[in-house]
Structure formats: C-alpha cells, structure tokens
Design a protein around this motif. Structure first.
Motif, short mmCIF file in Angstrom:
data_model
loop_
_atom_site.label_atom_id
_atom_site.label_comp_id
_atom_site.label_asym_id
_atom_site.label_seq_id
_atom_site.Cartn_x
_atom_site.Cartn_y
_atom_site.Cartn_z
N ALA A 181 89.39 24.46 76.01
CA ALA A 181 89.06 26.27 75.43
C ALA A 181 90.59 26.91 75.57
O ALA A 181 91.65 27.65 74.86
N ASP A 221 76.93 25.13 77.88
CA ASP A 221 77.43 26.14 77.19
C ASP A 221 77.64 26.93 78.37
O ASP A 221 78.38 28.00 78.38
N ALA A 254 79.89 26.40 80.52
CA ALA A 254 81.07 26.23 80.63
C ALA A 254 81.31 27.73 79.96
O ALA A 254 82.39 28.00 80.89
N SER A 255 80.78 28.98 79.82
CA SER A 255 80.99 30.04 80.20
C SER A 255 81.21 30.45 80.90
O SER A 255 82.22 31.62 81.41
N LEU A 269 86.10 28.87 72.72
CA LEU A 269 85.30 27.87 73.54
C LEU A 269 84.55 27.99 72.47
O LEU A 269 83.63 26.63 72.41
N ALA A 292 85.88 24.29 79.31
CA ALA A 292 86.16 25.29 79.40
C ALA A 292 87.92 25.38 79.47
O ALA A 292 88.51 25.89 78.94
N ASP A 329 87.04 32.87 75.17
CA ASP A 329 85.37 33.42 75.23
C ASP A 329 84.98 34.03 73.85
O ASP A 329 83.26 33.46 73.82
N VAL A 348 84.65 28.41 81.82
CA VAL A 348 85.59 30.33 81.46
C VAL A 348 85.97 31.14 82.15
O VAL A 348 87.31 31.78 82.05
#
Length: 483
Positions: A88, A252, A255-256, A298, A85, A288, A259
């Motif tokens: 990104a 994933d 990580a979202s 991301l 994250a 994102d 973020v």
C-alpha cells in the motif's frame, strides 16, 4: 611301628605348602563372579539411564520442532500483513496522489503570509515572513520525498506484488505444516541415536514421537492426512471456510497496524518540522483510507489479494468448554516420545541370565505452550502512566539469600515494583512468536496404547524390536515408572 601310608598322611597334614594357592583359587573365582555381577548390573543400569535419556531427548526434540513450526507460522502471518502494508505504501509512492494537493495548500499559506506581512502588528509581520520562508522549504521537502518514494516503489513494488499475486507466503505456510512433522520425527531419531553410542551389541537406539488424542500414530508420514501434528489450519481450505472471516479480520487489523508504524517511520520529519503542507495527513489518508475509504491504498491491496489468508490456530479458545481445557491440552499440544532398544546381550549368559525376552522401552512426554510473562522489577516514576526504566532492559530479581529487596529508589518519589514483563503476549494464537516446548510428567492416557505400537517410521525396521506386553492402565504404569 607305623605303616608307610600313615607316615605319609602325617607328613601331608603337617605340610602347609600350597595352602594359599588353594585359597587364592577360590577367592579369584568368587571375585570373578562378583566382578561379573557388578559389570552386568552396571551395564543394565547404564542402558536404562541412556534409554530414558534417549526418550527425553526424542520427546523434547520433537516438541521443539513443533514449537518452532508455530513460531514460523506466527512470523509468516506478521510478514504477510506487513507485505500488504508495504505494498500500500509503495502504491502511494507510485501514484503520488498526495502531491497534487501540496502546492494548493502552500499557496494558501503564502497568501496568508503576505496578508500577515501587511499587518500593523510586528508579531504578525514576523509570522508572515516566517510563513513565506517556510513554504518553499516544505515544497522542496515534499518534492524530495515524492522522488524518493517513486524511485523506491519502482524497485520494490513489483517484487511485493509478485509475492502476493503468487501467494508465496500462504504457500510457504502450507509447506511448513507439511514438512515440520517429518522434521520433528527425524530430529527425534537423531537425538535418540546419539544416546545409543556405543551400542554394546544392542543395535541402533530408536526414538519415535507419537501423537495423542485418538490419533495414536507416529508424528509425520501418512498419519498427517487424518489430523495434522501442527495445531494449525489453512482457512483457504474449503473444509475450513467458516474461519475465513476470522482470518481476514486478523490480517486486515494487523496490516493496518503495520501501515501506521511505517507511516510514523517515514513521515516523522513531516510530523515534526513540516506541518504546513499537510503532506503527512494527505499521505496517511491515501494509504490507509481511514478518512477517505474509496482512496485507501491498503483497502485496495486487501481486495486485490484477498486469497492471501494467514493460518489460524486449529481450535480457538471460544470453542473449548471450561471443563475440557486440560483434555484439549493433552490432545492438541502434547506428544509422547518413546525410545526402543534391543535386549542387552548377557555378559555371562550361563551365570547371569536375563529372562526378559522383550526389547527395552522408555517414554517421556512433552508439551508445547505459550509461557506466562516473567516477573521483573519495574521502575515507576511519578507522572508517568506506565512502569518503565531503560527501554528493553528489565532489572533482574535479586539472587536468593539477598533479602529479596528491590534496588533503592534514586529519589524519594520514585519506586520499584515487581510485575509481569510488559510487551509480551500470552495469547495462544498464530500471531504469538513465543511458543516453547517443555518436558512434563508422563501422564497422558494414551501412553499404554502407544507402548504397544511398533515404531512404524521411515528408516526403522520395526520387526527388530520385540515389544513388551503392557496390558496395564495408566495409573499402574505410573506406579512402575514415575518419570
């Protein structure tokens, strides 16, 4: 007339001198025997207590190390997603894709502001002047934020990308899975050794943690190749290729979430005071990719470093039949600690003889698990959807004997309720950092087989221990030792 020997016998019979000395000799002998028996029994009882304490300490120490390994893996999984994250975010700070749209948006606002200024209505005139005053301030704020993001990216982004490129976090997790079983065994040895001082001539007290579930071998060492002690798998291993999709989805999704948290943190001033320039909306879209997937930083990071996969729990809940949960817990999350100690030398071998030739053995069982959330008082305020109170503070339950009544509400409309502690996960996975170890009743079916195995661990001479022949089923062992 009496003979001389009769006279001597008569005088001896009447003479009481020295009688106490003879009685004292017999009393001292008897007391010495009793003292020896008490000391011998005391040494045996002390040895038994210390031996059981050593088994408890060995099992608990090993279990704590396993729980700590699971918590470390969970922390590392979170760290992996958060590094992605941050990568990104730093890439957007480097590329600054949002900046080129801000002047166009603010220019449109300035055009609208000049139009409002020409309005015959005073309210619109004031609005136009406010827009013209706000637009340059927001442009200045966007420029300052972009400069900060670019400078931060130049410092941090190379390190983050190096971590992902070399797969440092997955490699660290593999090292944890390899190292912690040996650390658990060493912790058990040290804990048992501490309970064996002084040894009274028995030598070192040895503690060993054993696996259960068909792989009856000591924790650590060569037995890890068959089935690892830590109930975790590496999805990048070809033998676990069927779990790679699950690992990617978990990574994933997490990580979202990170973020979103970082965006909310760094963009909070734009969200509150600088909404005209739409900088926060643009930044979020480019980072994102929820609205512009091709531009999502991301998504690109996840694709560039796709081999960075988090470890997973070895057997997911969906693969365990409902009737086999207890057996699964015994096989995957239960270990047995055994303490070995040489026979205690007899205090007076010719008087008090111990006919048992075998070494003394004691055992204990430990389980690693995720506990239920604690019961806490929850403060409810009408109009709020959640039970709350002070952030991070949960009122304690009243002590026993106090009536078990909640604190009185401050107003008639407020109330207190007992419920589970919020914000704490109970999922048995490697995202949960609340794994704990606890001693449980020793009822594992593999204990009879474990007690017949010599302690084959590094640094221990297994030949010095003469193991007892325990050819008994578990139910009979429990009748002898109910620990």
């Amino acid at each position: 007339m009496s003979t001389p020997w009769i006279s001597s016998a008569t005088r001896l019979h009447r003479d009481q001198r020295g009688v106490i000395s003879i009685l004292s000799v017999f009393a001292v002998l008897m007391l010495t025997a009793v003292l020896g028996m008490v000391m011998n029994v005391g040494r045996q009882i002390d040895g038994k207590i210390r031996l059981q304490n050593a088994a408890d300490a060995a099992a608990y120490s090993g279990g704590v190390m396993v729980a700590r390994a699971l918590n470390v893996l969970a922390f590392s999984n979170h760290l992996l997603s958060e590094v992605m994250a941050l990568t990104a975010l730093m890439r957007e700070g480097r590329d600054q894709q949002s900046d080129k749209y801000v002047p166009q948006i603010l220019s449109a606002w300035e055009t609208a502001g000049r139009i409002f200024q020409k309005s015959p209505f005073p309210k619109f005139q004031r609005l136009g002047r406010a827009i013209l005053q706000q637009a340059p301030l927001e442009q200045e704020l966007a420029d300052a934020f972009s400069a900060w993001a670019k400078a931060t990216s130049e410092l941090i982004l190379p390190t983050l990308e190096l971590i992902l490129e070399q797969e440092m976090i997955p490699e660290f997790e593999r090292a944890v899975v390899r190292a912690y079983p040996d650390m658990a065994q060493q912790a058990a040895l040290e804990a048992a050794l501490a309970n064996g001082r002084p040894d009274h001539g028995r030598g070192d007290l040895c503690g060993v943690v054993w696996r259960t579930g068909g792989n009856v071998t000591p924790v650590g060492g060569a037995g890890e190749a068959f089935r690892g002690t830590i109930p975790a798998i590496d999805p990048s291993d070809p033998s676990h290729a069927d779990r790679q999709s699950e690992a990617r989805n978990q990574r994933d999704r997490l990580a979202s979430q990170y973020v979103a948290r970082w965006n909310n943190e760094v963009l909070q001033f734009f969200d509150r005071r600088a909404r005209m320039c739409q900088y926060a909306v643009l930044w979020r879209n480019f980072v994102d990719g929820q609205r512009f997937p091709p531009c999502g930083q991301l998504k690109q990071v996840l694709a560039d470093y796709d081999h960075n996969l988090p470890h997973l729990i070895r057997t997911p809940r969906r693969d365990i039949p409902d009737g086999a949960i207890n057996q699964h817990l015994d096989d995957e999350f239960t270990w047995v600690g055994v303490a070995y100690w040489n026979k205690l030398p007899d205090f007076a071998p010719r008087i008090f003889f111990n006919p048992m030739p075998a070494s003394s053995v004691a055992f204990a069982q430990v389980r690693v698990f995720v506990p239920h959330r604690r019961l806490v008082w929850r403060h409810y305020v009408p109009g709020s959807e959640e039970f709350g109170g002070m952030p991070g503070h949960f009122p304690p339950l009243p002590p026993p004997g106090s009536g078990d009544t909640p604190p009185p509400p401050s107003t008639a409309s407020e109330s207190w309720d007992v419920g589970r502690q919020p914000g704490v996960s109970e999922r048995w996975d490697l995202l949960n950092q609340h794994w704990v170890a606890q001693l449980v009743p020793a009822t594992n079916a593999w204990i009879p087989l474990i007690l017949q195995q010599p302690p084959q661990v590094p640094g221990v001479n297994a030949q010095q221990y003469q193991l007892p022949q325990v050819a008994l089923p578990m139910d009979q062992i429990l009748r002898i030792n109910t620990h």
